[in-house]
Design a protein around this motif. Structure first.
Motif, PDB file in Angstrom:
ATOM      1  N   THR A  20     -11.069 -24.156 -11.922  1.00 33.08           N
ATOM      2  CA  THR A  20     -10.669 -23.455 -10.700  1.00 33.08           C
ATOM      3  C   THR A  20     -11.927 -22.904 -10.038  1.00 33.08           C
ATOM      4  O   THR A  20     -12.796 -22.321 -10.716  1.00 33.08           O
ATOM      5  CB  THR A  20      -9.708 -22.291 -10.998  1.00 33.08           C
ATOM      6  N   PHE A  21     -12.017 -23.082  -8.731  1.00 30.38           N
ATOM      7  CA  PHE A  21     -13.147 -22.556  -7.972  1.00 30.38           C
ATOM      8  C   PHE A  21     -12.649 -21.439  -7.063  1.00 30.38           C
ATOM      9  O   PHE A  21     -11.589 -21.547  -6.440  1.00 30.38           O
ATOM     10  CB  PHE A  21     -13.797 -23.651  -7.126  1.00 30.38           C
ATOM     11  N   ALA A  22     -13.405 -20.329  -6.992  1.00 28.40           N
ATOM     12  CA  ALA A  22     -13.041 -19.202  -6.137  1.00 28.40           C
ATOM     13  C   ALA A  22     -14.265 -18.749  -5.354  1.00 28.40           C
ATOM     14  O   ALA A  22     -15.384 -18.716  -5.881  1.00 28.40           O
ATOM     15  CB  ALA A  22     -12.493 -18.045  -6.969  1.00 28.40           C
ATOM     16  N   ALA A  23     -14.057 -18.410  -4.089  1.00 30.45           N
ATOM     17  CA  ALA A  23     -15.134 -17.906  -3.241  1.00 30.45           C
ATOM     18  C   ALA A  23     -14.551 -16.865  -2.308  1.00 30.45           C
ATOM     19  O   ALA A  23     -13.393 -16.957  -1.882  1.00 30.45           O
ATOM     20  CB  ALA A  23     -15.797 -19.036  -2.445  1.00 30.45           C
ATOM     21  N   GLY A  24     -15.361 -15.853  -2.001  1.00 28.74           N
ATOM     22  CA  GLY A  24     -14.912 -14.813  -1.094  1.00 28.74           C
ATOM     23  C   GLY A  24     -16.070 -14.230  -0.326  1.00 28.74           C
ATOM     24  O   GLY A  24     -17.171 -14.059  -0.861  1.00 28.74           O
ATOM     25  N   LEU A  25     -15.845 -13.910   0.943  1.00 32.56           N
ATOM     26  CA  LEU A  25     -16.840 -13.297   1.803  1.00 32.56           C
ATOM     27  C   LEU A  25     -16.427 -11.869   2.108  1.00 32.56           C
ATOM     28  O   LEU A  25     -15.240 -11.539   2.171  1.00 32.56           O
ATOM     29  CB  LEU A  25     -16.993 -14.077   3.109  1.00 32.56           C
ATOM     30  N   VAL A  26     -17.427 -11.010   2.320  1.00 33.08           N
ATOM     31  CA  VAL A  26     -17.153  -9.612   2.656  1.00 33.08           C
ATOM     32  C   VAL A  26     -18.193  -9.115   3.636  1.00 33.08           C
ATOM     33  O   VAL A  26     -19.355  -9.542   3.617  1.00 33.08           O
ATOM     34  CB  VAL A  26     -17.142  -8.724   1.377  1.00 33.08           C
ATOM     35  N   ASN A  27     -17.756  -8.226   4.512  1.00 33.08           N
ATOM     36  CA  ASN A  27     -18.642  -7.554   5.463  1.00 33.08           C
ATOM     37  C   ASN A  27     -18.143  -6.130   5.648  1.00 33.08           C
ATOM     38  O   ASN A  27     -16.938  -5.886   5.663  1.00 33.08           O
ATOM     39  CB  ASN A  27     -18.646  -8.287   6.809  1.00 33.08           C
TER      40      ASN A  27
ATOM     41  N   ARG B 258      -1.555 -15.667   0.594  1.00 33.31           N
ATOM     42  CA  ARG B 258      -0.627 -16.796   0.497  1.00 33.31           C
ATOM     43  C   ARG B 258      -1.030 -17.639  -0.701  1.00 33.31           C
ATOM     44  O   ARG B 258      -2.215 -17.909  -0.907  1.00 33.31           O
ATOM     45  CB  ARG B 258      -0.649 -17.640   1.764  1.00 33.31           C
ATOM     46  N   ARG B 259      -0.050 -18.045  -1.479  1.00 33.40           N
ATOM     47  CA  ARG B 259      -0.316 -18.889  -2.645  1.00 33.40           C
ATOM     48  C   ARG B 259       0.893 -19.764  -2.927  1.00 33.40           C
ATOM     49  O   ARG B 259       2.019 -19.447  -2.548  1.00 33.40           O
ATOM     50  CB  ARG B 259      -0.652 -18.032  -3.873  1.00 33.40           C
ATOM     51  N   ARG B 260       0.613 -20.872  -3.606  1.00 34.33           N
ATOM     52  CA  ARG B 260       1.685 -21.752  -4.037  1.00 34.33           C
ATOM     53  C   ARG B 260       1.501 -22.103  -5.501  1.00 34.33           C
ATOM     54  O   ARG B 260       0.368 -22.226  -5.964  1.00 34.33           O
ATOM     55  CB  ARG B 260       1.667 -23.034  -3.214  1.00 34.33           C
TER      56      ARG B 260
ATOM     57  N   SER C 293      -0.717 -26.971  -2.834  1.00 36.49           N
ATOM     58  CA  SER C 293      -0.203 -26.525  -4.131  1.00 36.49           C
ATOM     59  C   SER C 293      -1.321 -25.972  -4.998  1.00 36.49           C
ATOM     60  O   SER C 293      -2.366 -26.598  -5.170  1.00 36.49           O
ATOM     61  CB  SER C 293       0.480 -27.697  -4.840  1.00 36.49           C
ATOM     62  N   GLY C 294      -1.093 -24.772  -5.552  1.00 31.69           N
ATOM     63  CA  GLY C 294      -2.056 -24.152  -6.446  1.00 31.69           C
ATOM     64  C   GLY C 294      -3.138 -23.367  -5.759  1.00 31.69           C
ATOM     65  O   GLY C 294      -3.899 -22.647  -6.414  1.00 31.69           O
TER      66      GLY C 294
ATOM     67  N   VAL D 152     -10.645 -17.381  -1.187  1.00 27.09           N
ATOM     68  CA  VAL D 152      -9.839 -18.567  -1.451  1.00 27.09           C
ATOM     69  C   VAL D 152     -10.058 -18.985  -2.895  1.00 27.09           C
ATOM     70  O   VAL D 152     -11.171 -18.879  -3.428  1.00 27.09           O
ATOM     71  CB  VAL D 152     -10.202 -19.726  -0.486  1.00 27.09           C
ATOM     72  N   GLY D 153      -8.993 -19.410  -3.567  1.00 23.66           N
ATOM     73  CA  GLY D 153      -9.061 -19.952  -4.919  1.00 23.66           C
ATOM     74  C   GLY D 153      -8.454 -21.334  -4.932  1.00 23.66           C
ATOM     75  O   GLY D 153      -7.326 -21.519  -4.453  1.00 23.66           O
ATOM     76  N   VAL D 154      -9.182 -22.308  -5.467  1.00 25.82           N
ATOM     77  CA  VAL D 154      -8.766 -23.705  -5.392  1.00 25.82           C
ATOM     78  C   VAL D 154      -8.802 -24.320  -6.785  1.00 25.82           C
ATOM     79  O   VAL D 154      -9.850 -24.318  -7.442  1.00 25.82           O
ATOM     80  CB  VAL D 154      -9.691 -24.510  -4.458  1.00 25.82           C
ATOM     81  N   PRO D 155      -7.693 -24.861  -7.283  1.00 29.33           N
ATOM     82  CA  PRO D 155      -7.717 -25.576  -8.573  1.00 29.33           C
ATOM     83  C   PRO D 155      -8.421 -26.916  -8.408  1.00 29.33           C
ATOM     84  O   PRO D 155      -8.202 -27.637  -7.432  1.00 29.33           O
ATOM     85  CB  PRO D 155      -6.238 -25.747  -8.915  1.00 29.33           C
ATOM     86  N   LEU D 156      -9.267 -27.248  -9.385  1.00 25.77           N
ATOM     87  CA  LEU D 156      -9.993 -28.519  -9.385  1.00 25.77           C
ATOM     88  C   LEU D 156      -9.601 -29.286 -10.638  1.00 25.77           C
ATOM     89  O   LEU D 156     -10.295 -29.251 -11.652  1.00 25.77           O
ATOM     90  CB  LEU D 156     -11.503 -28.287  -9.350  1.00 25.77           C
TER      91      LEU D 156
END
Length: 441
Positions: free
Chosen positions: A73-80, A439-441, A24-25, A64-68
């Motif tokens: 809220t913490f968000a991290a993303g990788l790119v190549n 995908r999100r909830r 959730s979230g 990815v975004g994660v509620p704390l």
């Protein structure tokens, strides 16, 4: 860790998370972008010089975004992004995997918020603030920043602190061998800024005002390089207004003044100099009531140039806006003048017509007339004493097949003017396909 292993972990992680229902979230996302690009005569404007290029670009993103708890809220993303050059023929360039986003959001109340870390910051249409790393192309457009915001009604005030070094040193890179040639330079120098940005919106009116103090230090180019820039500081004060004038008619104007100081060139007798520059843009857009939803835009852009006859540095500094704002083609024509996407010394008229024959299809045609305020100060055989940069034509089609599949076709042609010694037309052509899954909830 090898690049192949890093990409395997990236794809496996994305597949695992997207195949499952997120908690959730939580939001998870994956995107693959494929581009085919070809161009010719963009730097020297001479057909006789074999400088045409054909390349394929593959960009992979996972985030990815994660509620704390309630306020964080913490968000991290990788790119190549990997590239394969067909002309001239080269092996696939397997580039590093980097963090595109890595930030923490804090909302202690309804009025205050703080975002700290690697993030995207675009204000207005990116006239002064959008891309913190001009040299990595369109792989990413992040800045390392603190963004403290206060909001009340239609007013938002942000305090910004930005730090973008010439090479990423804040977060780890996943690189195949540690070869410096595989590590992407982000800028030619270390760039940092403090700023305040205010936005007020009410009944269609959008008023923005900003002030930035920016430093540019330790240019990594050789002292003998004609584009080497000594350490400098630049103060920028500007405002932007967008307002509906009548039914279907909207006007937008933005202007900024710059002052500051540039140090003398190391190892020479060249003295320190004062910076005095300005930049402005204005446009009027008319939307018509018609099934094709036609829209016509007339605009003007002015970015001051440096007068070589004075000791003052009058050339506009694009701050954090070295990106293809007006043209994908012309950013390459600027490489030998001041660096890729170094928008400066420019006066330009624009006429754009766009229609939407289908809800999923948009068509746009633009014409630009480009001139300079001052003769070219860069040395080289490609520059002439004239002021005419040339005529630029653009045609673009944007297609949205589904919520997950989008793409576009882009064609540009430049007929160079008296600013250059070469007069052969250049072209740029791109085909892009993008697949996005979230995908999100």
């Amino acid at each position: 860790m090898s690049l192949a292993r890093a990409l395997s972990i990236l794809c496996l992680s994305a597949g695992t998370l997207l195949a499952q229902e997120p908690p959730s979230g939580v939001e998870v996302g994956f995107q693959e972008r494929v581009r085919s690009e070809s161009w010719d005569n963009l730097t020297d404007h001479r057909t006789a010089t074999p400088d045409d290029r054909i390349q394929y670009r593959f960009r992979t993103r996972f985030w990815v975004g994660v509620p704390l708890g309630r306020d964080f809220t913490f968000a991290a993303g990788l790119v190549n992004e990997n590239r394969k050059l067909v002309r001239p023929d080269q092996a696939v360039h397997g580039r590093e995997v980097v963090f595109e986003t890595f930030y923490l959001d804090w909302h202690p109340g309804s009025a205050w918020s703080l975002r700290a870390g690697r993030q995207t910051l675009m204000r207005g249409d990116g006239f002064v603030l959008w891309d913190g790393g001009a040299l990595d192309g369109s792989r990413a457009a992040y800045v390392n920043a603190l963004d403290l915001a206060w909001t009340s009604g239609g007013l938002k005030v942000e305090l910004l602190a930005i730090s973008d070094p010439f090479k990423d040193r804040y977060l780890p890179r996943l690189n195949e061998s540690g070869n410096p040639k595989e590590r992407q330079l982000l800028n030619e120098r270390d760039e940092a800024a403090l700023g305040i940005y205010a936005t007020w919106r009410k009944v269609g009116r959008d008023l923005q005002a900003y002030a930035f103090h920016k430093t540019e230090r330790r240019d990594v180019r050789a002292l003998a390089d004609p584009l080497f820039t000594p350490d400098r500081r630049v103060e920028t004060l500007g405002a932007r207004l967008s307002e509906p004038l009548a039914r279907g008619l909207t006007a937008t104007a933005e202007g900024a003044l710059q002052s500051g100081r540039q140090e003398g060139r190391p190892g020479t007798l060249e003295p320190s100099s004062t910076i005095r520059a300005w930049g402005a843009q204005a446009k009027v857009t008319r939307t018509f009531e018609h099934p094709l939803r036609p829209e016509v835009t007339l605009g003007w852009v002015g970015l001051s140039g440096d007068d070589p006859a004075t000791p003052t540095r009058e050339g506009w500094d694009p701050l954090f806006s070295r990106w293809p704002k007006w043209s994908e083609l012309y950013v390459y024509s600027q490489v030998l003048e001041a660096g890729v996407a170094s928008w400066s010394n420019l006066r330009m008229w624009e006429a754009t017509v766009q229609v939407r024959p289908h809800a999923r299809l948009g068509l746009r045609v633009s014409a630009f007339w480009l001139r300079a305020f001052e003769p070219a100060t860069a040395r080289g055989a490609i520059f002439a004493p004239g002021m005419g940069r040339g005529r630029l034509l653009e045609a673009r089609a944007d297609l949205t097949l589904t919520d997950r599949w989008q793409g576009h076709l882009l064609w540009e042609r430049l007929d160079p003017g008296t600013f250059y010694t070469g007069r052969d037309a250049g072209h740029f052509f791109r085909v892009e396909a993008v697949y996005t899954l979230t995908r999100r909830r």
